[in-house]
Design a protein around this motif. Sequence first.
Motif, PDB file in Angstrom:
ATOM      1  N   ILE A 188       0.845  -1.200   0.000  1.00 62.27           N
ATOM      2  CA  ILE A 188       0.000   0.000   0.000  1.00 62.27           C
ATOM      3  C   ILE A 188       0.883   1.253   0.000  1.00 62.27           C
ATOM      4  N   GLN A 189       1.928   1.214   0.822  1.00 67.86           N
ATOM      5  CA  GLN A 189       2.844   2.353   0.914  1.00 67.86           C
ATOM      6  C   GLN A 189       3.486   2.638  -0.456  1.00 67.86           C
ATOM      7  N   ARG A 190       3.894   1.579  -1.139  1.00 69.42           N
ATOM      8  CA  ARG A 190       4.506   1.742  -2.470  1.00 69.42           C
ATOM      9  C   ARG A 190       3.502   2.289  -3.466  1.00 69.42           C
ATOM     10  N   ARG A 191       2.289   1.731  -3.423  1.00 71.93           N
ATOM     11  CA  ARG A 191       1.253   2.154  -4.369  1.00 71.93           C
ATOM     12  C   ARG A 191       0.973   3.646  -4.221  1.00 71.93           C
ATOM     13  N   LEU A 192       0.892   4.126  -2.962  1.00 70.61           N
ATOM     14  CA  LEU A 192       0.585   5.535  -2.733  1.00 70.61           C
ATOM     15  C   LEU A 192       1.830   6.416  -2.814  1.00 70.61           C
ATOM     16  N   GLY A 193       2.997   5.784  -2.702  1.00 70.04           N
ATOM     17  CA  GLY A 193       4.239   6.557  -2.717  1.00 70.04           C
ATOM     18  C   GLY A 193       4.363   7.481  -1.517  1.00 70.04           C
ATOM     19  N   ILE A 194       3.775   7.081  -0.383  1.00 71.11           N
ATOM     20  CA  ILE A 194       3.752   7.977   0.776  1.00 71.11           C
ATOM     21  C   ILE A 194       5.002   7.786   1.653  1.00 71.11           C
ATOM     22  N   THR A 195       5.598   8.897   2.012  1.00 65.85           N
ATOM     23  CA  THR A 195       6.769   8.915   2.883  1.00 65.85           C
ATOM     24  C   THR A 195       6.372   8.357   4.253  1.00 65.85           C
ATOM     25  N   THR A 196       7.098   7.341   4.724  1.00 63.65           N
ATOM     26  CA  THR A 196       6.641   6.611   5.908  1.00 63.65           C
ATOM     27  C   THR A 196       7.759   6.384   6.919  1.00 63.65           C
ATOM     28  N   ILE A 197       7.433   6.610   8.187  1.00 66.01           N
ATOM     29  CA  ILE A 197       8.346   6.204   9.269  1.00 66.01           C
ATOM     30  C   ILE A 197       7.634   5.154  10.102  1.00 66.01           C
ATOM     31  N   PHE A 198       8.291   4.030  10.223  1.00 68.02           N
ATOM     32  CA  PHE A 198       7.722   2.845  10.854  1.00 68.02           C
ATOM     33  C   PHE A 198       8.576   2.510  12.073  1.00 68.02           C
ATOM     34  N   VAL A 199       7.948   2.440  13.235  1.00 69.82           N
ATOM     35  CA  VAL A 199       8.698   2.127  14.448  1.00 69.82           C
ATOM     36  C   VAL A 199       8.527   0.654  14.799  1.00 69.82           C
ATOM     37  N   THR A 200       9.618  -0.005  15.123  1.00 69.95           N
ATOM     38  CA  THR A 200       9.538  -1.409  15.529  1.00 69.95           C
ATOM     39  C   THR A 200      10.727  -1.788  16.418  1.00 69.95           C
ATOM     40  N   HIS A 201      10.496  -2.808  17.268  1.00 66.38           N
ATOM     41  CA  HIS A 201      11.638  -3.359  18.004  1.00 66.38           C
ATOM     42  C   HIS A 201      12.045  -4.690  17.371  1.00 66.38           C
ATOM     43  N   ASP A 202      11.370  -5.039  16.268  1.00 63.72           N
ATOM     44  CA  ASP A 202      11.553  -6.346  15.647  1.00 63.72           C
ATOM     45  C   ASP A 202      12.490  -6.218  14.436  1.00 63.72           C
ATOM     46  N   GLN A 203      13.685  -6.745  14.581  1.00 60.11           N
ATOM     47  CA  GLN A 203      14.699  -6.574  13.536  1.00 60.11           C
ATOM     48  C   GLN A 203      14.287  -7.192  12.215  1.00 60.11           C
ATOM     49  N   GLU A 204      13.571  -8.319  12.283  1.00 62.77           N
ATOM     50  CA  GLU A 204      13.161  -8.979  11.049  1.00 62.77           C
ATOM     51  C   GLU A 204      12.180  -8.092  10.266  1.00 62.77           C
TER      52      GLU A 204
END
Length: 346
Positions: A179-195
């Motif tokens: 979805i992010q690619r389709r919309l081309g929206i700049t995204t910051i994703f927070v995670t503690h999961d390295q995978e």
Amino acid sequence: MTFLTLSHLEKSFGPTRVVKDFNLTVEQGEFISLLGPSGCGKTTVLRMVAGFETPSSGSIAIDGADMVRLRANARNIGMVFQAYALFPNLTVAQNVGFGLKVKGTPAKEIAGRVEEMLDLIGLPDLGGRYPFQLSGGQQQRVALARALAPRPRVLLLDEPLSALDAKIRVSLRNEIRAIQRRLGITTIFVTHDQEEALSMSDRIVVMHQGVADQVGTPFEIYNTPATRFVAGFVGTLNTIEAEVKDGATGRVALAGTEVVLHRPLPAGHVTLGLRPEAVRLGQGACELGLSGQITEVDFLGSVIRLRADLGGQSLAFDTFNAAHSVPPRVGETVVLGLNAADLMVI
Ligand code: ADP
Ligand code: MG
């Protein structure tokens, strides 16, 4: 062109500095992950970008415009939280249309946009349901649709997958990225999961105690970790203590043998890092064959995770399960194959 710029961002709560000199530039359409252990300041960075927290110092700019002085709802930023946070008394369609309604968008336009968003998240028929009638994965997709409906310039996702079951987590990862690619929206994703960070991101920021330790592509972060923390936090890393014999050529003694690393090294001792997948059972075509004794055998199905002792140094590695070969047993003496180029100096 740089789209989102965080410069020298700092945040203190009372006397405690939880974000320290944080710098990041994000290109338009990029997917960036903030990766780090719990408490390292990831959410605080995100909340400052969103406008829920005021920086103690530093600046945040989107497309050249200063954000710090703007209120959260004037920033045109979409945010998704770990715990869905849907309005329980509103239907799915009302949840998705909420941001547009607040902005005073005409009802007809809202209805069209809601339909578009529900199609986007693959739930075109669920607009009339209430959040409690949805699974966790569906609720999180609705939360994503709600964040995207007002066409934000930046999307912020704070551990959106952490509360979900493992299987749904993996499928939703791919869905979010698509979805992010389709919309081309700049995204910051927070995670503690390295995978999660490795599989989803264009670039990863590894955070540690309020500091960005390293910013790089998943490939760079995994293969050339900048600090010992990054090396240990992202992936599994064996450490091997070695004695430097010749600093100029990088000749070291380790586990009873000498290896030339072809890198200048300081005199004395170095700690070398070695990924489990760089170790083979048997020398095969590897440059080095080290003798070791198996201390652990963990049969995981497709792979067998092994641990061997090399003269006091312990090395974890994997071997693929092959139907016709017998895995080694604890106590067995084996030869481990590795190549000098895979030894990282950390
Ligand atoms: P993360 O999201 O990486 O787990 P946070 O950004 O939530 O980390 O928190 C970083 C540190 O700041 C933690 O030690 C946390 O306890 C502290 N902290 C976060 N928010 C507040 C607050 N409002 N008041 C005081 N301390 C806070
Ligand atoms: Mg957090």
